[in-house]
Design a protein around this motif. Structure first.
Motif, mmCIF file in Angstrom:
data_model
loop_
_atom_site.group_PDB
_atom_site.id
_atom_site.type_symbol
_atom_site.label_atom_id
_atom_site.label_comp_id
_atom_site.label_asym_id
_atom_site.label_seq_id
_atom_site.Cartn_x
_atom_site.Cartn_y
_atom_site.Cartn_z
ATOM 1 N N PHE A 100 0.812 -1.219 0.000
ATOM 2 C CA PHE A 100 0.000 0.000 0.000
ATOM 3 C C PHE A 100 0.843 1.264 0.000
ATOM 4 O O PHE A 100 0.393 2.312 -0.471
ATOM 5 C CB PHE A 100 -0.938 -0.015 1.209
ATOM 6 N N ASP A 101 2.073 1.192 0.514
ATOM 7 C CA ASP A 101 2.921 2.374 0.520
ATOM 8 C C ASP A 101 3.299 2.786 -0.907
ATOM 9 O O ASP A 101 3.465 3.984 -1.191
ATOM 10 C CB ASP A 101 4.185 2.126 1.352
ATOM 11 N N ARG A 102 3.430 1.836 -1.822
ATOM 12 C CA ARG A 102 3.745 2.142 -3.218
ATOM 13 C C ARG A 102 2.478 2.429 -4.017
ATOM 14 O O ARG A 102 2.519 3.118 -5.032
ATOM 15 C CB ARG A 102 4.501 0.969 -3.842
ATOM 16 N N LEU A 103 1.383 1.892 -3.549
ATOM 17 C CA LEU A 103 0.130 1.973 -4.292
ATOM 18 C C LEU A 103 -0.505 3.364 -4.232
ATOM 19 O O LEU A 103 -0.920 3.914 -5.255
ATOM 20 C CB LEU A 103 -0.816 0.907 -3.730
ATOM 21 N N ARG A 104 -0.592 3.933 -3.029
ATOM 22 C CA ARG A 104 -1.400 5.145 -2.842
ATOM 23 C C ARG A 104 -0.921 6.341 -3.669
ATOM 24 O O ARG A 104 -1.726 6.999 -4.348
ATOM 25 C CB ARG A 104 -1.469 5.509 -1.351
ATOM 26 N N PRO A 105 0.375 6.672 -3.668
ATOM 27 C CA PRO A 105 0.790 7.826 -4.490
ATOM 28 C C PRO A 105 0.585 7.586 -5.980
ATOM 29 O O PRO A 105 0.270 8.519 -6.722
ATOM 30 C CB PRO A 105 2.276 7.981 -4.155
ATOM 31 N N LEU A 106 0.716 6.332 -6.431
ATOM 32 C CA LEU A 106 0.538 6.040 -7.851
ATOM 33 C C LEU A 106 -0.917 6.210 -8.263
ATOM 34 O O LEU A 106 -1.210 6.814 -9.307
ATOM 35 C CB LEU A 106 1.012 4.619 -8.156
ATOM 36 N N ILE A 107 -1.846 5.714 -7.465
ATOM 37 C CA ILE A 107 -3.248 5.808 -7.851
ATOM 38 C C ILE A 107 -3.744 7.249 -7.772
ATOM 39 O O ILE A 107 -4.547 7.692 -8.605
ATOM 40 C CB ILE A 107 -4.132 4.861 -7.000
ATOM 41 N N ASP A 108 -3.276 8.015 -6.799
ATOM 42 C CA ASP A 108 -3.674 9.429 -6.715
ATOM 43 C C ASP A 108 -3.195 10.197 -7.944
ATOM 44 O O ASP A 108 -3.950 10.988 -8.532
ATOM 45 C CB ASP A 108 -3.099 10.067 -5.443
ATOM 46 N N ASP A 109 -1.951 9.951 -8.350
ATOM 47 C CA ASP A 109 -1.398 10.638 -9.519
ATOM 48 C C ASP A 109 -2.143 10.228 -10.784
ATOM 49 O O ASP A 109 -2.490 11.074 -11.619
ATOM 50 C CB ASP A 109 0.088 10.307 -9.653
ATOM 51 N N THR A 110 -2.409 8.930 -10.919
ATOM 52 C CA THR A 110 -3.071 8.438 -12.132
ATOM 53 C C THR A 110 -4.478 8.989 -12.253
ATOM 54 O O THR A 110 -4.899 9.454 -13.331
ATOM 55 C CB THR A 110 -3.108 6.893 -12.121
ATOM 56 N N LEU A 111 -5.233 8.974 -11.164
ATOM 57 C CA LEU A 111 -6.614 9.452 -11.216
ATOM 58 C C LEU A 111 -6.667 10.951 -11.501
ATOM 59 O O LEU A 111 -7.517 11.416 -12.276
ATOM 60 C CB LEU A 111 -7.324 9.139 -9.897
ATOM 61 N N THR A 112 -5.769 11.711 -10.921
ATOM 62 C CA THR A 112 -5.732 13.157 -11.182
ATOM 63 C C THR A 112 -5.491 13.431 -12.655
ATOM 64 O O THR A 112 -6.163 14.283 -13.270
ATOM 65 C CB THR A 112 -4.627 13.815 -10.338
ATOM 66 N N ARG A 113 -4.543 12.725 -13.248
ATOM 67 C CA ARG A 113 -4.250 12.920 -14.678
ATOM 68 C C ARG A 113 -5.441 12.513 -15.542
ATOM 69 O O ARG A 113 -5.776 13.186 -16.522
ATOM 70 C CB ARG A 113 -3.010 12.116 -15.071
ATOM 71 N N GLN A 114 -6.090 11.411 -15.199
ATOM 72 C CA GLN A 114 -7.211 10.954 -16.016
ATOM 73 C C GLN A 114 -8.393 11.910 -15.945
ATOM 74 O O GLN A 114 -9.057 12.166 -16.961
ATOM 75 C CB GLN A 114 -7.630 9.538 -15.582
ATOM 76 N N ILE A 115 -8.668 12.454 -14.767
ATOM 77 C CA ILE A 115 -9.764 13.425 -14.647
ATOM 78 C C ILE A 115 -9.471 14.658 -15.489
ATOM 79 O O ILE A 115 -10.339 15.166 -16.217
ATOM 80 C CB ILE A 115 -9.986 13.804 -13.169
ATOM 81 N N ASP A 116 -8.225 15.131 -15.427
ATOM 82 C CA ASP A 116 -7.852 16.336 -16.183
ATOM 83 C C ASP A 116 -7.885 16.094 -17.690
ATOM 84 O O ASP A 116 -8.311 16.961 -18.455
ATOM 85 C CB ASP A 116 -6.454 16.801 -15.765
ATOM 86 N N ILE A 117 -7.435 14.927 -18.127
ATOM 87 C CA ILE A 117 -7.267 14.663 -19.560
ATOM 88 C C ILE A 117 -8.520 14.051 -20.184
ATOM 89 O O ILE A 117 -8.940 14.428 -21.277
ATOM 90 C CB ILE A 117 -6.064 13.733 -19.793
ATOM 91 N N LEU A 118 -9.129 13.103 -19.463
ATOM 92 C CA LEU A 118 -10.218 12.315 -20.039
ATOM 93 C C LEU A 118 -11.597 12.707 -19.537
ATOM 94 O O LEU A 118 -12.601 12.435 -20.212
ATOM 95 C CB LEU A 118 -9.985 10.820 -19.750
ATOM 96 N N GLY A 119 -11.659 13.308 -18.355
ATOM 97 C CA GLY A 119 -12.946 13.629 -17.754
ATOM 98 C C GLY A 119 -13.408 12.542 -16.798
ATOM 99 O O GLY A 119 -12.915 11.410 -16.826
ATOM 100 N N ARG A 120 -14.377 12.867 -15.946
ATOM 101 C CA ARG A 120 -14.806 11.952 -14.892
ATOM 102 C C ARG A 120 -15.599 10.753 -15.407
ATOM 103 O O ARG A 120 -15.676 9.730 -14.737
ATOM 104 C CB ARG A 120 -15.640 12.706 -13.848
ATOM 105 N N ASP A 121 -16.218 10.863 -16.577
ATOM 106 C CA ASP A 121 -17.059 9.781 -17.077
ATOM 107 C C ASP A 121 -16.337 8.838 -18.026
ATOM 108 O O ASP A 121 -16.957 7.886 -18.530
ATOM 109 C CB ASP A 121 -18.284 10.356 -17.796
ATOM 110 N N HIS A 122 -15.080 9.088 -18.295
ATOM 111 C CA HIS A 122 -14.355 8.199 -19.214
ATOM 112 C C HIS A 122 -14.178 6.821 -18.561
ATOM 113 O O HIS A 122 -13.937 6.725 -17.350
ATOM 114 C CB HIS A 122 -12.990 8.794 -19.551
ATOM 115 N N PRO A 123 -14.302 5.730 -19.331
ATOM 116 C CA PRO A 123 -14.159 4.385 -18.747
ATOM 117 C C PRO A 123 -12.854 4.173 -17.983
ATOM 118 O O PRO A 123 -12.852 3.531 -16.927
ATOM 119 C CB PRO A 123 -14.237 3.461 -19.972
ATOM 120 N N ASP A 124 -11.753 4.746 -18.489
ATOM 121 C CA ASP A 124 -10.474 4.576 -17.788
ATOM 122 C C ASP A 124 -10.487 5.302 -16.450
ATOM 123 O O ASP A 124 -9.964 4.800 -15.447
ATOM 124 C CB ASP A 124 -9.321 5.097 -18.652
#
Length: 750
Positions: free
Chosen positions: A488-512
């Motif tokens: 979990f120590d490696r997981l949390r920063p990666l998922i926060d970064d990934t979700l932030t980028r996807q919301i900014d680039i793809l939007g909240r409703d994108h399947p990814d």
């Protein structure tokens, strides 16, 4: 209880072992007397022409025993054919057999059979040695006289080495009760002899061979070298010969082997082999190309795939998608759509000793692959790699979450990895490699899944940037691998970064974006943040229902996780409503044996038990556990989740003996499969300690609980529910040992 983080949408020679006739009559047995049968005398057989024995022969004990059993059984079993890849040690095995059992024979005669026209001359020499011929005669007379002599006797052994075709030997086989050994690169001996396929050495025997020949090599060095050489006896003997002669370090030899494969495999001349591996393979490929150009084209394709079985269908697919106008592949155009001719060419590769051809597959040894690749012009090789990458990208075994596709995924995975998807520019190959991660995760192979996902993520981030769709998708698979491994120590920063980028680039409703958000909810469940997990799951569920519908696999996955959130918050009525609905839909859409359906059943067991419906919980728990064992295997993480649930339900029903047996088994398996620090293993420790308390085993229960509590507090924090459960068990133990009533009760279902 089982959380889920994935929906089904993972992304929108001939000449390798030639032995010349050598007359070495009178050679003594080089082994110590203690290594020989008691009946063996220190004298050669009366009629004997074998070359000296290899004093460093290692391994092959089971094969030698099998040969002896078969030959001793008499009848048709008296003719045995040893077949396998070139360099695998067929000749050496036959020679060792003859030496070990020479006391059982009055006649032992070696016949080099690669050139069928030379057999008659060697039969004539045998006739002279037997005393049935006065001088060299023509082959017809020699054949008749020798066969007549042997027909009436039983203590004889003929060895036909490196034979190519059964028809070449058929006229020369005596009818008597003696024994015949045939060594051959080809497999077509079923009508003439029983066959024994010889594979590369097991790793322990490969290490033994190296340590026998190299006095100062360590077992670890020998193991690494054996792995690099693919455990091929000729390559091992050749490397040992070179290292002994020139004194190069093992580390340096391995480096040169990687960088200059063809050159280093042309060095060293092991005793008993007429050619180096490079020279023999080069000779065999030249002969193959002259006899069957299409067969050589098949070999060229396989040289750029993994040294694992290549399905014939994959060879056909690659051939059809590759540009057959490429000169190196052009001969395939004549056979690719003609099944009989195509299979004849594939069989020719096996007959050359350069590959193993079995039902539906062809396997080329890694060193032979390297030699063949080195024979191809670098520009042509680069173009061929691109064509193979493109073809592999079109191969779709199916939904990696569906167990029905796993055999196909198992076959294709090594070849996808051999194409180096981390560095490919082919988008289809990148997609397929992401699906491969999902397959590994669903199979329960979390560690290789994490290694593959991390490699793809890091390389794609360099090549395409952190915001590229493939980079972000690789990140989501890496998140799930970290989760399965409890990192979990490696997981949390990666998922926060990934979700932030996807919301900014793809939007909240994108399947990814929704997939990553669903993963984040699972992470919050694992970290004990149940309220936050429920909020995220409800948002993702509503969006997926609106965008995909209630029956879409991704919607059902989020619904399942939403049920877990409510259960952990003790909203059992709502959790039961959701679990029943998701389970029913999955049974209808996927069937009861699909892994997603079994995940829903595991969740339903937990909720039913917490809601007090123990009888039904027990029925579902028993059923899903048996299904998981049958479909996934006893060590799969999902099977262990089902077993853990079963243990808890059995305990609730007062069946403490079986509950303890199941719980102890789960702990031992999780310890072996997941490691001692994984949260699920520590959860099993706590459950097992609680069951021990009920049995009065207070001291071992305290030792287990203290260790688990310490690790959970370090890894997850003092306020995590798992840590608090461990603390509660410790309090129970302290109360029991002090004669007091405990104020808490631990209960963890997983």
């Amino acid at each position: 209880m089982q959380t889920e983080g994935r929906g089904t949408s993972a992304g929108v020679g001939s000449g390798l072992q030639i032995n010349n006739f050598i007359n070495t009559s009178g050679v003594p047995d080089p082994r110590p007397a203690t290594d020989r049968p008691a009946a063996a005398a220190d004298r050669p057989s009366p009629v004997w022409n074998l070359r000296p024995r290899d004093p460093n022969f290692a391994g092959r004990g089971s094969e030698l025993a099998e040969l002896r059993t078969r030959l001793s059984s008499g009848g048709a079993a008296g003719v045995q054919a040893i077949h396998g890849l070139g360099g695998v040690g067929k000749t050496q095995l036959a020679l060792e057999y003859a030496y070990r059992h020479r006391a059982d024979y009055d006649v032992v005669w070696w016949i080099s059979a690669e050139q069928s026209g030379a057999i008659g001359e060697q039969f004539s020499a045998l006739g002279i040695a037997l005393g049935v011929l006065d001088a060299q005669v023509d082959s017809v007379i020699a054949q008749s006289k020798v066969k007549e002599y042997l027909r009436s006797r039983d203590r004889w052994l003929l060895i036909f080495d490196n034979a190519e075709r059964p028809d070449d030997l058929r006229p020369w086989l005596p009818d008597g009760e003696g024994h015949v050994l045939v060594t051959s690169r080809t497999t077509a001996w079923g009508q003439l002899a029983r066959t024994l396929e010889l594979d590369v050495l097991p790793r322990t025997e490969a290490v033994e061979l190296l340590t026998l020949r190299l006095a100062r090599i360590s077992a670890m060095e020998a193991g690494h070298l054996a792995e690099d050489l693919g455990d091929l006896p000729l390559a091992l003997a050749q490397a040992a010969s070179y290292l002994a002669e020139f004194g190069m370090s093992v580390t340096e030899y391995r480096q040169v082997l990687r960088e200059e494969t063809l050159a280093v495999l042309d060095e060293g001349q092991p005793a008993g082999y007429p050619h180096s591996l490079a020279a023999a393979a080069t000779l065999s490929t030249a002969r193959l190309g002259a006899r069957d150009p299409a067969a050589l084209a098949v070999l060229h394709l396989c040289a750029f795939l993994a040294p694992e079985p290549v399905p014939t269908d994959l060879v056909i697919t690659i051939a059809r998608h590759a540009d057959l106008h490429l000169e190196i592949l052009a001969p395939l155009a004549q056979i690719v759509d003609k099944p009989l001719q195509r299979q004849r060419s594939i069989s020719a590769v096996g007959a050359s000793g350069l590959a193993r051809v079995e039902l539906g597959t062809i396997t080329v040894h890694r060193l032979v692959q390297a030699i063949v690749r080195d024979q191809i012009d670098p520009t042509v090789a680069a173009e061929l790699r691109l064509r193979i990458e493109a073809a592999l990208g079109t191969v779709d075994p199916g939904d990696p979450r569906d167990t029905a596709t796993w055999p196909q995924w198992s076959m294709i995975l090594p070849h996808l990895l051999a194409a180096d998807p981390a560095h490919t520019d082919n988008p289809d190959l990148r997609l397929r490699s992401r699906d491969a991660i999902v397959y590994l995760l669903c199979r329960g192979d979390s560690r290789p899944a994490q290694q593959l996902a991390d490699n793809l993520y890091q390389e794609w981030k360099k090549r395409h940037g952190p915001d590229h769709a493939d980079t972000l998708r690789a990140a989501t698979e890496l998140v799930w691998a970290y989760r399965d491994l409890g990192q979990f120590d490696r997981l949390r920063p990666l998922i926060d970064d990934t979700l932030t980028r996807q919301i900014d680039i793809l939007g909240r409703d994108h399947p990814d974006t929704l997939r990553t958000a669903s993963d984040l909810a699972v992470v919050h469940i694992e970290l004990g943040n149940y309220q936050r997990a429920r909020e995220i799951n409800e948002d993702v569920y509503d969006r997926r229902v609106r965008l995909l519908g209630e029956d879409h696999p991704d919607t059902l996955q989020t619904g399942s996780n939403l049920g877990v959130s409510h259960s952990r918050l003790r909203n059992y009525r709502r959790a039961l409503e959701i679990d029943e609905d998701v389970y029913g839909r999955r049974v209808r859409l996927l069937g009861e044996d699909h892994p997603d359906t079994m995940s829903s059943a595991i969740n339903l067991v937990t909720t039913l038990a917490d809601a007090g419906e123990l009888r039904r919980a027990s029925e579902v728990a028993e059923d899903v556990y048996l299904r998981a064992v049958r479909v996934l295997g006893v060590d799969h993480p999902n099977t262990l989740d089902a077993a853990s649930n079963l243990s808890n339900v059995l305990d609730d029903l007062g069946k403490s003996k079986r509950a303890f047996e199941v719980g102890e088994d789960v702990y031992q398996r999780r310890l072996r499969v997941l490691g001692e620090d994984h949260p699920d293993t520590l959860s099993s420790v706590v459950n097992l300690a609680r069951l021990m308390v009920q049995r009065g085993q207070l001291l071992p229960a305290r030792r287990l609980s203290e260790s688990a509590h310490r690790k959970l507090r370090t890894n997850l924090g003092g306020q995590h529910p798992y840590t608090r459960e461990a603390r509660t068990v410790l309090d129970q133990i302290a109360a029991a040992m002090g004669g007091r009533q405990s104020t808490g009760k631990a209960r963890r279902r997983r």
